[in-house]
Design a protein around this motif. Structure first.
Motif, PDB file in Angstrom:
ATOM      1  N   LEU A  35       0.923  -1.265   0.038  1.00  0.00           N
ATOM      2  CA  LEU A  35       0.005   0.012   0.085  1.00  0.00           C
ATOM      3  C   LEU A  35       1.032   1.158  -0.156  1.00  0.00           C
ATOM      4  O   LEU A  35       0.422   2.230  -0.645  1.00  0.00           O
ATOM      5  CB  LEU A  35      -0.992  -0.030   1.247  1.00  0.00           C
ATOM      6  CG  LEU A  35      -2.312  -0.934   0.936  1.00  0.00           C
ATOM      7  CD1 LEU A  35      -3.117  -1.007   2.285  1.00  0.00           C
ATOM      8  CD2 LEU A  35      -3.238   0.102  -0.133  1.00  0.00           C
ATOM      9  N   ILE A  38       1.717   1.738  -3.676  1.00  0.00           N
ATOM     10  CA  ILE A  38       0.530   2.057  -4.498  1.00  0.00           C
ATOM     11  C   ILE A  38       0.210   3.443  -4.065  1.00  0.00           C
ATOM     12  O   ILE A  38      -0.029   4.465  -5.056  1.00  0.00           O
ATOM     13  CB  ILE A  38      -0.824   1.227  -4.007  1.00  0.00           C
ATOM     14  CG1 ILE A  38      -0.454  -0.106  -4.621  1.00  0.00           C
ATOM     15  CG2 ILE A  38      -2.038   1.718  -4.569  1.00  0.00           C
ATOM     16  CD1 ILE A  38      -1.566  -1.101  -4.073  1.00  0.00           C
ATOM     17  N   ALA A  39       0.375   3.849  -2.933  1.00  0.00           N
ATOM     18  CA  ALA A  39      -0.033   5.383  -2.532  1.00  0.00           C
ATOM     19  C   ALA A  39       0.812   6.449  -3.211  1.00  0.00           C
ATOM     20  O   ALA A  39       0.678   7.567  -3.336  1.00  0.00           O
ATOM     21  CB  ALA A  39      -0.077   5.586  -0.838  1.00  0.00           C
ATOM     22  N   GLN A  49      -5.236   7.967  -3.241  1.00  0.00           N
ATOM     23  CA  GLN A  49      -4.353   8.331  -2.401  1.00  0.00           C
ATOM     24  C   GLN A  49      -4.762   8.331  -0.976  1.00  0.00           C
ATOM     25  O   GLN A  49      -4.304   7.686  -0.131  1.00  0.00           O
ATOM     26  CB  GLN A  49      -3.318   9.340  -2.875  1.00  0.00           C
ATOM     27  CG  GLN A  49      -2.020   9.497  -1.859  1.00  0.00           C
ATOM     28  CD  GLN A  49      -1.371  10.689  -2.320  1.00  0.00           C
ATOM     29  OE1 GLN A  49      -1.564  11.661  -2.941  1.00  0.00           O
ATOM     30  NE2 GLN A  49       0.057  10.418  -2.050  1.00  0.00           N
ATOM     31  N   GLN A  51      -7.733   6.789   0.017  1.00  0.00           N
ATOM     32  CA  GLN A  51      -8.078   5.688   0.041  1.00  0.00           C
ATOM     33  C   GLN A  51      -6.936   4.708   0.414  1.00  0.00           C
ATOM     34  O   GLN A  51      -7.318   3.959   1.544  1.00  0.00           O
ATOM     35  CB  GLN A  51      -8.904   5.271  -1.006  1.00  0.00           C
ATOM     36  CG  GLN A  51      -9.639   3.634  -0.645  1.00  0.00           C
ATOM     37  CD  GLN A  51     -10.530   3.173  -1.867  1.00  0.00           C
ATOM     38  OE1 GLN A  51     -10.249   3.710  -3.005  1.00  0.00           O
ATOM     39  NE2 GLN A  51     -11.367   2.210  -1.752  1.00  0.00           N
ATOM     40  N   ALA A  52      -5.889   4.835  -0.386  1.00  0.00           N
ATOM     41  CA  ALA A  52      -4.747   4.038   0.138  1.00  0.00           C
ATOM     42  C   ALA A  52      -4.378   4.244   1.506  1.00  0.00           C
ATOM     43  O   ALA A  52      -3.936   3.397   2.124  1.00  0.00           O
ATOM     44  CB  ALA A  52      -3.650   4.318  -1.098  1.00  0.00           C
ATOM     45  N   HIS A  53      -4.191   5.532   1.841  1.00  0.00           N
ATOM     46  CA  HIS A  53      -3.401   5.870   3.264  1.00  0.00           C
ATOM     47  C   HIS A  53      -4.506   5.319   4.120  1.00  0.00           C
ATOM     48  O   HIS A  53      -3.982   5.219   5.406  1.00  0.00           O
ATOM     49  CB  HIS A  53      -3.414   7.537   3.155  1.00  0.00           C
ATOM     50  CG  HIS A  53      -2.178   7.899   2.623  1.00  0.00           C
ATOM     51  ND1 HIS A  53      -0.688   7.488   3.108  1.00  0.00           N
ATOM     52  CD2 HIS A  53      -1.800   8.753   1.316  1.00  0.00           C
ATOM     53  CE1 HIS A  53       0.140   8.114   2.368  1.00  0.00           C
ATOM     54  NE2 HIS A  53      -0.480   8.635   1.142  1.00  0.00           N
ATOM     55  N   CYS A  55      -6.502   3.030   4.379  1.00  0.00           N
ATOM     56  CA  CYS A  55      -6.316   1.555   4.428  1.00  0.00           C
ATOM     57  C   CYS A  55      -5.077   1.224   5.227  1.00  0.00           C
ATOM     58  O   CYS A  55      -4.960   0.392   5.851  1.00  0.00           O
ATOM     59  CB  CYS A  55      -6.359   0.754   2.996  1.00  0.00           C
ATOM     60  SG  CYS A  55      -6.463  -0.972   3.030  1.00  0.00           S
TER      61      CYS A  55
END
Length: 70
Positions: A35, A38-39, A49, A51-53, A55
Motif C-alpha cells: 500500500l 501504491i499510495a 491516495q 483511500q490507500a492511506h 487502508c
C-alpha cells in the motif's frame, strides 16, 4: 509507431497447498508495504491516495494491536 511493453510470463503455481501458507501478521505486513508503494504511485489521484492511506492506517493499527496481544 507504437511501443509494445512485454509483460512477464506468469508461472503456474506449485501443486502443493503448503507453498501458499502464510500467517496473518505476515500478510498484513506485506499488504502495508504494498500500500505504501501504491499510495506513492497515486500521487496525482487525490481520492485514490486518500483511500490507500486510510487502508494503510487501518492495517498498521491492526498489526500493532495483534503484536501487542501476542
Amino acid at each position: 509507431m507504437s511501443n509494445v511493453v512485454p509483460f512477464p510470463v506468469r508461472v503456474a503455481p506449485p501443486e502443493s497447498e503448503d507453498a501458499f501458507d502464510i500467517d496473518l501478521l505476515t500478510a498484513v505486513d506485506v499488504a502495508i508495504r504494498d500500500l505504501r508503494d501504491i499510495a506513492f504511485r497515486l500521487r496525482g489521484d487525490a481520492s485514490g491516495q486518500e483511500q490507500a492511506h486510510d487502508c494503510l492506517d487501518m492495517l498498521t493499527r491492526a498489526l500493532e494491536n495483534a503484536r501487542a496481544q501476542g
